[in-house]
Design a protein around this motif. Structure first.
Motif, PDB file in Angstrom:
ATOM      1  N   PRO A 279     -31.038  16.015   9.070  1.00  0.00           N
ATOM      2  CA  PRO A 279     -31.724  17.220   9.557  1.00  0.00           C
ATOM      3  C   PRO A 279     -32.060  18.162   8.402  1.00  0.00           C
ATOM      4  CG  PRO A 279     -29.378  17.422   9.961  1.00  0.00           C
ATOM      5  CD  PRO A 279     -29.585  16.070   9.343  1.00  0.00           C
ATOM      6  N   VAL A 280     -33.201  17.939   7.779  1.00  0.00           N
ATOM      7  CA  VAL A 280     -33.565  18.679   6.562  1.00  0.00           C
ATOM      8  C   VAL A 280     -34.644  19.705   6.871  1.00  0.00           C
ATOM      9  CG1 VAL A 280     -34.417  18.505   4.201  1.00  0.00           C
ATOM     10  CG2 VAL A 280     -33.055  16.641   5.168  1.00  0.00           C
ATOM     11  N   GLN A 281     -34.470  20.901   6.345  1.00  0.00           N
ATOM     12  CA  GLN A 281     -35.514  21.915   6.375  1.00  0.00           C
ATOM     13  C   GLN A 281     -36.003  22.116   4.953  1.00  0.00           C
ATOM     14  OE1 GLN A 281     -35.102  25.459   8.942  1.00  0.00           O
ATOM     15  NE2 GLN A 281     -35.514  26.690   7.118  1.00  0.00           N
ATOM     16  N   LEU A 282     -37.250  21.710   4.681  1.00  0.00           N
ATOM     17  CA  LEU A 282     -37.813  21.771   3.335  1.00  0.00           C
ATOM     18  C   LEU A 282     -38.381  23.159   3.044  1.00  0.00           C
ATOM     19  CD1 LEU A 282     -39.687  18.339   3.368  1.00  0.00           C
ATOM     20  CD2 LEU A 282     -37.563  18.862   2.135  1.00  0.00           C
ATOM     21  N   GLY A 283     -38.651  23.403   1.764  1.00  0.00           N
ATOM     22  CA  GLY A 283     -39.259  24.661   1.348  1.00  0.00           C
ATOM     23  C   GLY A 283     -38.401  25.868   1.665  1.00  0.00           C
ATOM     24  N   THR A 284     -37.089  25.682   1.653  1.00  0.00           N
ATOM     25  CA  THR A 284     -36.171  26.753   2.037  1.00  0.00           C
ATOM     26  C   THR A 284     -35.232  27.054   0.876  1.00  0.00           C
ATOM     27  OG1 THR A 284     -36.245  26.024   4.343  1.00  0.00           O
ATOM     28  CG2 THR A 284     -34.465  27.515   3.715  1.00  0.00           C
ATOM     29  N   GLU A 285     -35.462  28.173   0.232  1.00  0.00           N
ATOM     30  CA  GLU A 285     -34.629  28.587  -0.902  1.00  0.00           C
ATOM     31  C   GLU A 285     -33.521  29.510  -0.413  1.00  0.00           C
ATOM     32  OE1 GLU A 285     -34.926  31.012  -5.153  1.00  0.00           O
ATOM     33  OE2 GLU A 285     -36.681  30.816  -3.841  1.00  0.00           O
TER      34      GLU A 285
ATOM     35  N   GLY B 167     -16.793  32.596  19.396  1.00  0.00           N
ATOM     36  CA  GLY B 167     -17.015  33.755  18.535  1.00  0.00           C
ATOM     37  C   GLY B 167     -16.618  33.504  17.117  1.00  0.00           C
ATOM     38  N   ALA B 168     -15.961  34.506  16.471  1.00  0.00           N
ATOM     39  CA  ALA B 168     -15.638  34.461  15.049  1.00  0.00           C
ATOM     40  C   ALA B 168     -14.778  33.254  14.728  1.00  0.00           C
ATOM     41  CB  ALA B 168     -14.928  35.739  14.635  1.00  0.00           C
ATOM     42  N   THR B 169     -15.067  32.636  13.599  1.00  0.00           N
ATOM     43  CA  THR B 169     -14.372  31.433  13.185  1.00  0.00           C
ATOM     44  C   THR B 169     -13.297  31.766  12.173  1.00  0.00           C
ATOM     45  OG1 THR B 169     -15.925  31.092  11.407  1.00  0.00           O
ATOM     46  CG2 THR B 169     -16.441  30.049  13.499  1.00  0.00           C
ATOM     47  N   PRO B 170     -12.329  30.847  11.940  1.00  0.00           N
ATOM     48  CA  PRO B 170     -11.310  31.081  10.920  1.00  0.00           C
ATOM     49  C   PRO B 170     -11.963  31.352   9.572  1.00  0.00           C
ATOM     50  CG  PRO B 170     -10.737  29.178  12.283  1.00  0.00           C
ATOM     51  CD  PRO B 170     -12.132  29.583  12.663  1.00  0.00           C
ATOM     52  N   GLY B 171     -11.539  32.425   8.913  1.00  0.00           N
ATOM     53  CA  GLY B 171     -12.115  32.784   7.622  1.00  0.00           C
ATOM     54  C   GLY B 171     -13.405  33.562   7.766  1.00  0.00           C
ATOM     55  N   GLY B 172     -13.904  33.738   8.999  1.00  0.00           N
ATOM     56  CA  GLY B 172     -15.082  34.571   9.205  1.00  0.00           C
ATOM     57  C   GLY B 172     -16.406  33.878   9.048  1.00  0.00           C
ATOM     58  N   GLY B 173     -16.445  32.649   8.501  1.00  0.00           N
ATOM     59  CA  GLY B 173     -17.710  31.974   8.308  1.00  0.00           C
ATOM     60  C   GLY B 173     -18.539  32.613   7.209  1.00  0.00           C
ATOM     61  N   PHE B 174     -19.823  32.266   7.172  1.00  0.00           N
ATOM     62  CA  PHE B 174     -20.682  32.681   6.079  1.00  0.00           C
ATOM     63  C   PHE B 174     -22.027  33.177   6.593  1.00  0.00           C
ATOM     64  CE2 PHE B 174     -17.766  29.454   4.658  1.00  0.00           C
ATOM     65  CZ  PHE B 174     -17.227  30.021   3.508  1.00  0.00           C
ATOM     66  N   ALA B 175     -22.509  34.227   5.956  1.00  0.00           N
ATOM     67  CA  ALA B 175     -23.854  34.742   6.216  1.00  0.00           C
ATOM     68  C   ALA B 175     -24.760  34.261   5.099  1.00  0.00           C
ATOM     69  CB  ALA B 175     -23.834  36.268   6.265  1.00  0.00           C
ATOM     70  N   VAL B 176     -25.896  33.674   5.461  1.00  0.00           N
ATOM     71  CA  VAL B 176     -26.774  33.036   4.481  1.00  0.00           C
ATOM     72  C   VAL B 176     -28.185  33.595   4.612  1.00  0.00           C
ATOM     73  CG1 VAL B 176     -27.731  30.845   3.669  1.00  0.00           C
ATOM     74  CG2 VAL B 176     -25.393  30.927   4.572  1.00  0.00           C
ATOM     75  N   ASP B 177     -28.725  34.061   3.479  1.00  0.00           N
ATOM     76  CA  ASP B 177     -30.115  34.504   3.414  1.00  0.00           C
ATOM     77  C   ASP B 177     -30.963  33.408   2.781  1.00  0.00           C
ATOM     78  OD1 ASP B 177     -29.286  36.977   4.334  1.00  0.00           O
ATOM     79  OD2 ASP B 177     -29.152  37.850   2.334  1.00  0.00           O
ATOM     80  N   THR B 178     -32.155  33.196   3.306  1.00  0.00           N
ATOM     81  CA  THR B 178     -33.111  32.278   2.699  1.00  0.00           C
ATOM     82  C   THR B 178     -34.488  32.931   2.738  1.00  0.00           C
ATOM     83  OG1 THR B 178     -33.956  31.065   4.636  1.00  0.00           O
ATOM     84  CG2 THR B 178     -31.793  30.419   3.804  1.00  0.00           C
ATOM     85  N   ASN B 179     -35.455  32.271   2.134  1.00  0.00           N
ATOM     86  CA  ASN B 179     -36.830  32.782   2.179  1.00  0.00           C
ATOM     87  C   ASN B 179     -37.493  32.522   3.520  1.00  0.00           C
ATOM     88  OD1 ASN B 179     -36.929  29.991   1.809  1.00  0.00           O
ATOM     89  ND2 ASN B 179     -38.856  30.072   0.668  1.00  0.00           N
ATOM     90  N   GLN B 180     -36.796  31.831   4.424  1.00  0.00           N
ATOM     91  CA  GLN B 180     -37.362  31.498   5.726  1.00  0.00           C
ATOM     92  C   GLN B 180     -36.656  32.202   6.886  1.00  0.00           C
ATOM     93  OE1 GLN B 180     -40.052  29.727   6.057  1.00  0.00           O
ATOM     94  NE2 GLN B 180     -40.241  28.964   3.965  1.00  0.00           N
ATOM     95  N   ALA B 181     -35.323  32.248   6.834  1.00  0.00           N
ATOM     96  CA  ALA B 181     -34.569  32.797   7.964  1.00  0.00           C
ATOM     97  C   ALA B 181     -33.151  33.088   7.508  1.00  0.00           C
ATOM     98  CB  ALA B 181     -34.556  31.806   9.131  1.00  0.00           C
TER      99      ALA B 181
END
Length: 435
Positions: free
Chosen positions: A100-106, A125-139
């Motif tokens: 499951p690849v999303q191309l053109g995503t920095e 809801g919240a996961t152990p360790g809080g999980g991660f917030a990720v910014d990309t040029n798409q979403a």
């Protein structure tokens, strides 16, 4: 795009990078039933192999293609694939495993989510360790786990003194070199004698160019040793050496963290595979120089130790690698022919001194074959050591939910190669599934 919790997409595991490390990880995650998404900044699949020059051949033989779910089973296991076939092979692999690849995503930022729901709010809801917030040029994304699989060839390294070269000199890193035709007429200086430097030098020679070569400390090695391709033996020691008490190619045996970035043996997959010998290049007309030290106006300065440097390059295989391979062959009880004698030293470079006048020698281009540095500039998490390398144990970093695959010497010498990356990916995927 800055992070927006309200519109962020949610996924259990985000894999950053869809080269060989990311695809291998995807295969194992799919087998374990882990929901995941690969983010690839390139517009097409094929990984860093797309950054190689036109005449490039894979340096490892076909038999070393050992990715999970697809290994080489063709008629030429000892042959070598050209660049475009390598790229297509990985695209075929991605289709085969339905990655499951999303191309053109920095990916521009990865940070802790600080308790924000990740991995699906509908599952607790919240996961152990809080999980991660990720910014990309798409979403924006919220992920329970992150796998760093963006590769070992991220940031081309060029000496700072390169900026002092005259403006009329064309400068390229090996990352951007494609063929001799993209260079202006005139002689070419190649700086660095790792695999890229040696192979690009041969490419230029084949085009009839005058070439100067600055010699680094990368070891020479025979393409074949004791009846097999040398990489065959190296791979066996990587994978099975510990079974016989031979741990020299395991990461825990490295003398220092810096050793993770030492260069690979000077060999090529071109023309059916062959060794690259500096003396052979010199015999063919290449002007050899010492290690590049800097610039003095239109004059380049090199170390004045060419003879000693070449002796070190030629002796390195016999002093360490050969001993290790011979020990493994004996310990495993393998019947193999004796090693062929080392070629006699029958050519000496002429003294070129430590200074090179670009104008006097007609040099119009410099190719920096000076390697790459790791680039995790998007990581807003304090998990990198002084070498910009994630602190980890077998790819599991000290930050819960953050993993790494495909880096040089992650667990062993061959961790970043198609022959062994699948093993590290399997372990990391297993840790994610267990978590």
């Amino acid at each position: 795009m800055s992070f927006s919790p309200a519109t962020a997409r949610e996924v259990d595991t985000l894999v950053i990078g869809a080269g060989q490390a990311g695809l291998a990880t995807s295969c194992w995650l799919s087998r374990a039933g882990v929901e995941h998404q690969l983010l690839e900044q390139r517009p097409e699949l094929g990984g860093a192999w797309q950054d190689r020059w036109d005449s490039f051949y894979l340096n490892t033989p076909n038999f070393a293609f050992l990715l999970p779910g697809m290994t080489y089973d063709g008629p030429e296991p000892d042959a070598f694939l050209p660049r475009d076939e390598v790229i297509e092979l990985f695209r075929h692999y991605a289709r085969r495993i339905a990655a499951p690849v999303q191309l053109g995503t920095e990916v521009t930022r990865v940070a802790r989510a600080d308790g924000c729901a990740a991995g699906g709010t509908g599952r607790g809801g919240a996961t152990p360790g809080g999980g991660f917030a990720v910014d990309t040029n798409q979403a924006s994304w919220l992920a329970r786990n992150i796998v760093l699989a963006n590769g070992a060839y991220q940031r081309p390294r060029v000496p700072a003194s390169a900026a002092k070269l005259p403006e009329h000199i064309t400068q390229l890193h090996s990352h951007d070199y494609r063929n001799p035709q993209q260079l202006p007429d005139g002689a070419v200086l190649v700086v660095g004698t790792g695999q890229s430097g040696g192979q690009i030098t041969e490419d230029l020679l084949a085009a009839g160019r005058d070439v100067h070569l600055s010699v680094s400390a990368c070891p020479e090695a025979p393409r074949r040793y004791r009846g097999q391709d040398t990489f065959y033996w190296l791979l066996q020691v990587n994978l099975h050496g510990p079974d016989y008490g031979i741990n020299g190619l395991q990461a825990e045996q490295l003398p220092s963290p810096a050793a993770r970035f030492t260069c690979n043996p000077l060999i090529s997959g071109n023309d059916g595979g062959h060794s690259i010998r500096l003396r052979d290049l010199g015999r063919r007309g290449v002007r050899l120089h010492g290690h590049f030290e800097g610039t003095d106006d239109d004059v380049l300065v090199f170390s004045d130790d060419l003879a000693a440097r070449m002796a070190l390059v030629e002796a390195s295989f016999g002093q360490r690698m050969q001993v290790m391979l011979d020990t493994y062959i004996a310990a495993a009880g393998i019947e193999a022919p004796l090693a062929e004698p080392v070629p006699a030293v029958d050519w000496q470079p002429s003294s070129s001194g430590s200074r090179l006048d670009l104008g006097a020698e007609g040099i119009t281009s410099v190719i920096w074959s000076t390697g790459y540095g790791l680039d995790f500039g998007f990581l807003d998490i304090p998990v990198l050591d002084e070498w910009n390398y994630p602190r980890h144990l077998r790819g599991v970093t000290e930050v819960p939910g953050l993993y790494a695959v495909g880096l040089p010497w992650l667990t062993r010498h061959a961790s970043s190669t198609v022959g062994a990356v699948g093993l590290d990916a399997e372990y990391v995927a297993g840790q994610i599934a267990w978590r």
